[in-house]
Design a protein around this motif. Sequence first.
Motif, short mmCIF file in Angstrom:
data_model
loop_
_atom_site.label_atom_id
_atom_site.label_comp_id
_atom_site.label_asym_id
_atom_site.label_seq_id
_atom_site.Cartn_x
_atom_site.Cartn_y
_atom_site.Cartn_z
N MET A 54 0.65 -1.60 -0.30
CA MET A 54 -0.31 -0.22 -0.05
C MET A 54 1.10 0.93 0.38
N SER A 55 1.06 2.07 -1.47
CA SER A 55 1.32 3.74 -0.81
C SER A 55 0.96 4.39 0.08
N VAL A 56 2.23 5.27 -0.24
CA VAL A 56 1.28 6.47 0.82
C VAL A 56 0.27 7.33 -0.41
N ASP A 57 0.54 7.01 -1.54
CA ASP A 57 -0.71 8.05 -2.21
C ASP A 57 -1.56 7.62 -2.59
N SER A 58 -2.22 6.32 -2.77
CA SER A 58 -3.06 5.36 -2.13
C SER A 58 -3.91 5.69 -0.61
N ILE A 59 -3.10 5.88 0.09
CA ILE A 59 -3.77 5.66 1.71
C ILE A 59 -4.57 7.11 1.52
N ILE A 60 -3.96 8.51 1.02
CA ILE A 60 -3.96 10.01 0.83
C ILE A 60 -5.14 9.93 -0.01
N GLU A 61 -5.41 9.37 -1.08
CA GLU A 61 -6.60 9.10 -1.71
C GLU A 61 -8.29 8.63 -1.00
N GLU A 62 -7.64 7.44 0.22
CA GLU A 62 -8.75 6.61 0.87
C GLU A 62 -9.39 8.24 2.18
N ILE A 63 -8.32 8.60 2.36
CA ILE A 63 -8.34 9.33 3.38
C ILE A 63 -9.12 11.08 2.79
N GLU A 64 -8.67 11.32 1.11
CA GLU A 64 -10.32 12.47 1.20
C GLU A 64 -11.04 11.97 0.27
N GLN A 65 -11.72 11.06 0.97
CA GLN A 65 -12.60 10.32 0.70
C GLN A 65 -13.85 9.58 2.10
N LEU A 66 -12.88 10.73 2.61
CA LEU A 66 -13.75 10.46 4.33
C LEU A 66 -14.66 11.68 4.92
N ASN A 67 -15.59 11.77 5.14
CA ASN A 67 -16.38 13.11 5.74
C ASN A 67 -15.71 13.73 7.26
N VAL A 68 -15.71 14.74 6.99
CA VAL A 68 -15.55 15.59 8.18
C VAL A 68 -15.37 14.55 9.47
N LEU A 69 -16.55 14.05 9.78
CA LEU A 69 -16.74 13.37 11.44
C LEU A 69 -15.79 12.40 11.01
N ASP A 70 -15.67 11.20 10.44
CA ASP A 70 -14.67 9.95 9.85
C ASP A 70 -13.01 10.66 9.95
N LEU A 71 -13.04 12.04 9.41
CA LEU A 71 -11.91 12.26 9.83
C LEU A 71 -11.31 13.06 11.19
N VAL A 72 -12.18 14.00 11.95
CA VAL A 72 -11.51 13.88 13.06
C VAL A 72 -11.90 12.50 13.61
N LYS A 73 -12.02 11.66 13.68
CA LYS A 73 -12.25 10.56 14.52
C LYS A 73 -11.20 9.55 14.01
N LEU A 74 -10.71 9.46 12.95
CA LEU A 74 -9.13 9.20 12.11
C LEU A 74 -7.56 10.36 13.38
N THR A 75 -7.92 11.38 13.19
CA THR A 75 -7.23 12.51 13.91
C THR A 75 -7.26 11.28 15.55
N LYS A 76 -8.18 11.90 16.36
CA LYS A 76 -8.30 11.60 17.62
C LYS A 76 -7.37 10.36 17.73
N THR A 77 -7.91 9.21 17.14
CA THR A 77 -7.88 8.00 16.63
C THR A 77 -5.84 7.88 17.29
N LEU A 78 -5.67 8.26 15.54
CA LEU A 78 -4.23 8.07 15.39
C LEU A 78 -2.84 9.29 16.86
N GLN A 79 -3.42 10.16 17.05
CA GLN A 79 -3.16 10.49 18.00
C GLN A 79 -2.84 9.82 19.86
N GLU A 80 -3.70 9.32 19.71
CA GLU A 80 -4.18 8.45 21.28
C GLU A 80 -3.29 7.07 20.75
N LYS A 81 -3.13 6.71 19.65
CA LYS A 81 -2.28 5.05 18.81
C LYS A 81 -1.21 5.55 19.44
N TRP A 82 -0.39 6.47 19.30
CA TRP A 82 0.60 6.96 18.46
C TRP A 82 1.23 7.68 19.35
#
Length: 129
Positions: free
Chosen positions: A1-29
């Motif tokens: 899986m390339s960085v570009d494909s990950i970015i493309e997937e993230i661009e498809q998310l709505n605002v609520l999912d982006l907030v959830k993703l951000t919080k999860t990454l911050q907590e996990k790492w």
Amino acid sequence: MSVDSIIEEIEQLNVLDLVKLTKTLQEKWGVSAAPVAAGPATGAPVAQEAAPAAAPVEEQTEFDAILTEIGPNKINVIKVVRELTGLGLKEAKAVVDEAPKPIKEAVSKEEAQKIADKMAEVGAKVTIK
């Protein structure tokens, strides 16, 4: 899986999912999305100093539900806009005809999501910002 494909997937998310993703990454790492402080403007090497604790990022509390696409059922969309806003027929039709247009502004996350769900039932798309 390339960085570009990950970015493309993230661009498809709505605002609520982006907030959830951000919080999860911050907590996990144990990282923060806070901006990095700049060093001195002279270009001199920066001494290793303890960075001050970053101020907590304010969480967004007010959201706008914006009608982005009306879909094939324009009449049903107008009816739902009237139901959600209390607008008259002419005003609700204007909101639908002028899409992208806010249905409601400065509402809670839950209310904005309810609006998006209700509009999705009649084939319209709503963006929450």
